[in-house]
Design a protein around this motif. Structure first.
Motif, short mmCIF file in Angstrom:
data_model
loop_
_atom_site.label_atom_id
_atom_site.label_comp_id
_atom_site.label_asym_id
_atom_site.label_seq_id
_atom_site.Cartn_x
_atom_site.Cartn_y
_atom_site.Cartn_z
N UNK A 65 50.39 59.56 15.87
CA UNK A 65 49.53 60.39 14.67
C UNK A 65 48.14 59.88 14.93
N UNK A 66 47.42 61.40 14.80
CA UNK A 66 46.17 61.26 15.12
C UNK A 66 45.18 61.57 13.79
N UNK A 67 44.46 60.84 13.34
CA UNK A 67 43.63 60.94 12.18
C UNK A 67 42.46 61.58 12.61
N UNK A 68 42.25 62.91 12.06
CA UNK A 68 40.88 63.59 12.36
C UNK A 68 39.98 63.72 11.18
N UNK A 69 38.91 63.65 11.39
CA UNK A 69 37.84 64.03 10.28
C UNK A 69 36.90 65.02 11.04
N UNK A 70 37.31 66.40 10.88
CA UNK A 70 36.65 67.49 11.50
C UNK A 70 35.37 68.24 10.75
N UNK A 71 34.25 68.25 11.60
CA UNK A 71 33.25 68.74 11.06
C UNK A 71 33.14 70.25 11.34
N UNK A 72 32.83 71.31 10.52
CA UNK A 72 32.88 72.50 10.91
C UNK A 72 31.42 73.19 11.16
N UNK A 73 31.50 74.10 12.26
CA UNK A 73 30.38 74.68 12.64
C UNK A 73 30.58 76.12 12.92
N UNK A 74 29.57 77.00 12.78
CA UNK A 74 29.53 78.44 13.39
C UNK A 74 28.49 78.71 14.39
N UNK A 75 28.64 78.32 15.53
CA UNK A 75 27.82 78.54 16.51
C UNK A 75 27.52 80.09 17.07
N UNK A 76 28.37 80.97 16.51
CA UNK A 76 28.29 82.38 17.04
C UNK A 76 29.11 83.29 16.03
N UNK A 77 28.69 84.45 15.92
CA UNK A 77 29.46 85.42 15.16
C UNK A 77 30.97 85.33 15.46
N UNK A 78 31.85 85.10 14.45
CA UNK A 78 33.32 85.13 14.29
C UNK A 78 33.84 84.07 15.24
N UNK A 79 33.05 82.83 15.27
CA UNK A 79 33.28 81.63 16.03
C UNK A 79 33.29 80.49 15.13
N UNK A 80 34.44 79.76 14.83
CA UNK A 80 34.31 78.37 14.13
C UNK A 80 34.45 77.27 15.28
N UNK A 81 33.93 76.05 15.10
CA UNK A 81 34.17 74.97 16.10
C UNK A 81 34.37 73.67 15.13
N UNK A 82 35.44 73.22 15.31
CA UNK A 82 35.78 71.97 14.54
C UNK A 82 35.86 70.79 15.50
N UNK A 83 34.91 69.81 15.22
CA UNK A 83 34.65 68.74 16.05
C UNK A 83 35.00 67.41 15.27
N UNK A 84 35.94 66.59 15.99
CA UNK A 84 36.41 65.47 15.31
C UNK A 84 35.36 64.14 15.39
N UNK A 85 34.87 63.83 14.18
CA UNK A 85 33.78 62.74 14.34
C UNK A 85 34.64 61.38 14.93
N UNK A 86 35.75 61.20 15.00
CA UNK A 86 36.31 60.01 15.29
C UNK A 86 36.87 60.07 16.85
N UNK A 87 36.72 61.15 17.69
CA UNK A 87 37.14 61.26 18.96
C UNK A 87 36.27 62.52 19.67
N UNK A 88 36.78 62.74 20.86
CA UNK A 88 36.36 63.91 21.65
C UNK A 88 36.97 65.26 21.42
#
Length: 154
Positions: A65-88
């Motif tokens: 089980x992987x616990x994820x704390x995801x921070x969302x960014x929108x670097x380009x049109x119609x693109x979402x990036x979810x980056x986990x604060x706890x891992x790569x």
């Protein structure tokens, strides 16, 4: 350590802005897209696109089980990036027009650095297959959410 990458794509019979709005709605729509492998979903900040922070648990296997704390960014049109604060772990959602006005192509791509040793070997071997199946269900749920219902025959 080696990078692991998983990518899934699907054509969806809906306008790109409709598809994008559905995945960017982390408060209402996005949680409905997630299959049983995702639990304890919680919006911690925001709820719409960039600036949103969500917590969830990803059950890759019965034991893992992987616990994820995801921070969302929108670097380009119609693109979402979810980056986990706890891992790569980083997941990118991209929605593009696909032919006609009411056609979209969505791609979900996740990358992360695997563990070392024998555990990392098995992670690199099995995790992409498991996660690809999970993403196929997420994309099917997205299609069911945004595609217009077929007219009922009389």
């Amino acid at each position: 350590m080696a990078q692991v990458e998983v990518e899934a794509r699907r054509g969806i019979a809906a306008r790109p802005e409709v598809v994008y709005a559905a995945i960017a709605d982390y408060q209402e729509t996005h949680p409905r897209l997630l299959p049983e492998e995702f639990t304890d979903y919680e919006v911690r900040e925001g709820g719409q696109g960039a600036g949103t922070v969500i917590f969830l648990r990803l059950h890759a296997t019965r034991k893992r089980v992987r616990e994820c704390l995801l921070e969302i960014d929108e670097p380009a049109e119609r693109t979402l990036v979810e980056k986990d604060r706890n891992s790569t772990l980083t997941t990118t959602w991209t929605v593009q027009p696909d032919g006609g006005d009411d056609q979209s192509r969505i791609t979900v791509r996740t990358v992360w650095e695997s563990a070392g040793g024998i555990g990392g070997f098995f992670e690199r071997l099995f995790a992409p297959r498991v996660l690809n199946g999970v993403y196929e269900r997420v994309l099917a749920n997205l299609a069911a959410e945004v595609e217009p219902a077929a007219p009922e025959s009389s």
